[in-house]
Scaffold this motif. Sequence first.
Motif, PDB file in Angstrom:
ATOM      1  N   PRO A 149       0.819  -1.219   0.000  1.00 40.94           N
ATOM      2  CA  PRO A 149       0.000   0.000   0.000  1.00 40.94           C
ATOM      3  C   PRO A 149       0.854   1.272   0.000  1.00 40.94           C
ATOM      4  CG  PRO A 149      -0.752  -1.537   1.689  1.00 40.94           C
ATOM      5  CD  PRO A 149       0.547  -2.070   1.157  1.00 40.94           C
ATOM      6  N   LEU A 150       0.300   2.349  -0.538  1.00 38.89           N
ATOM      7  CA  LEU A 150       1.008   3.615  -0.676  1.00 38.89           C
ATOM      8  C   LEU A 150       1.584   4.113   0.646  1.00 38.89           C
ATOM      9  CD1 LEU A 150       1.855   6.106  -2.329  1.00 38.89           C
ATOM     10  CD2 LEU A 150      -0.434   7.034  -1.899  1.00 38.89           C
ATOM     11  N   ASP A 151       0.821   4.054   1.717  1.00 34.84           N
ATOM     12  CA  ASP A 151       1.327   4.569   2.998  1.00 34.84           C
ATOM     13  C   ASP A 151       2.535   3.788   3.478  1.00 34.84           C
ATOM     14  OD1 ASP A 151      -0.388   2.347   3.522  1.00 34.84           O
ATOM     15  OD2 ASP A 151      -0.765   3.051   5.556  1.00 34.84           O
ATOM     16  N   GLN A 152       2.578   2.488   3.216  1.00 35.93           N
ATOM     17  CA  GLN A 152       3.733   1.679   3.618  1.00 35.93           C
ATOM     18  C   GLN A 152       4.930   1.922   2.709  1.00 35.93           C
ATOM     19  OE1 GLN A 152       2.735  -2.457   4.290  1.00 35.93           O
ATOM     20  NE2 GLN A 152       0.779  -1.889   5.222  1.00 35.93           N
ATOM     21  N   ARG A 153       4.688   2.106   1.408  1.00 39.02           N
ATOM     22  CA  ARG A 153       5.796   2.424   0.492  1.00 39.02           C
ATOM     23  C   ARG A 153       6.413   3.762   0.881  1.00 39.02           C
ATOM     24  NH1 ARG A 153       3.502   3.041  -4.718  1.00 39.02           N
ATOM     25  NH2 ARG A 153       1.389   2.733  -3.950  1.00 39.02           N
ATOM     26  N   THR A 154       5.554   4.708   1.228  1.00 36.22           N
ATOM     27  CA  THR A 154       6.017   6.026   1.666  1.00 36.22           C
ATOM     28  C   THR A 154       6.836   5.911   2.945  1.00 36.22           C
ATOM     29  OG1 THR A 154       4.115   7.084   0.626  1.00 36.22           O
ATOM     30  CG2 THR A 154       5.226   8.321   2.367  1.00 36.22           C
ATOM     31  N   GLU A 155       6.343   5.154   3.897  1.00 33.09           N
ATOM     32  CA  GLU A 155       7.041   4.981   5.184  1.00 33.09           C
ATOM     33  C   GLU A 155       8.419   4.347   4.999  1.00 33.09           C
ATOM     34  OE1 GLU A 155       6.247   2.703   9.441  1.00 33.09           O
ATOM     35  OE2 GLU A 155       4.542   3.202   8.167  1.00 33.09           O
ATOM     36  N   MET A 156       8.509   3.347   4.128  1.00 34.83           N
ATOM     37  CA  MET A 156       9.805   2.697   3.895  1.00 34.83           C
ATOM     38  C   MET A 156      10.805   3.677   3.276  1.00 34.83           C
ATOM     39  SD  MET A 156       8.996  -1.233   2.803  1.00 34.83           S
ATOM     40  CE  MET A 156       7.838  -0.864   1.509  1.00 34.83           C
ATOM     41  N   LEU A 157      10.348   4.469   2.322  1.00 38.56           N
ATOM     42  CA  LEU A 157      11.242   5.445   1.694  1.00 38.56           C
ATOM     43  C   LEU A 157      11.687   6.510   2.691  1.00 38.56           C
ATOM     44  CD1 LEU A 157       9.388   5.738  -1.698  1.00 38.56           C
ATOM     45  CD2 LEU A 157      11.724   4.895  -1.383  1.00 38.56           C
TER      46      LEU A 157
END
Length: 147
Positions: free
Chosen positions: A51-59
């Motif tokens: 999900p977008l929020d998790q991809r954002t958090e990892m970056l």
Amino acid sequence: MIVYTVGTFDLLHVGHLALLEYCSTLGGVVAVGVASDEVVNSYKPNVPVIPLDQRTEMLQALSCVNIVRPYHALEYVSACKELNVDIFVVGEDWGRKPHNLAVEAYLKAEGKQVIQVLYNPRTSSTRIKQNVLAQPNRARLMEQAIA
């Protein structure tokens, strides 16, 4: 100098890291645009696995990344203006689509750079997905992942 790059960043891997670390060698601030599921679905047959929020958090957790900015429309000029981008780093599959041409024209008019890089041949999100699906016990693996 503000360096900007964009992508899906699904299944974060060493190719993504190589790109982002390269961006960090070009300038003091690395900003990353992360495509929303809707944006990805507009040009690829499948939405991301993560999900977008998790991809954002990892970056955001990466030391080579300073700014993470999700985007919800397939256009890049507004982010380049908002961030005052000096260098826009794109992949080898950049192409000549209208949204790409628009940001190239904007950056050229502003005296900014577009740098195109080759993808890291070591891996890709697509290859990772293909490898998972090719596993002989993939049904059992998928059930375990869902549980």
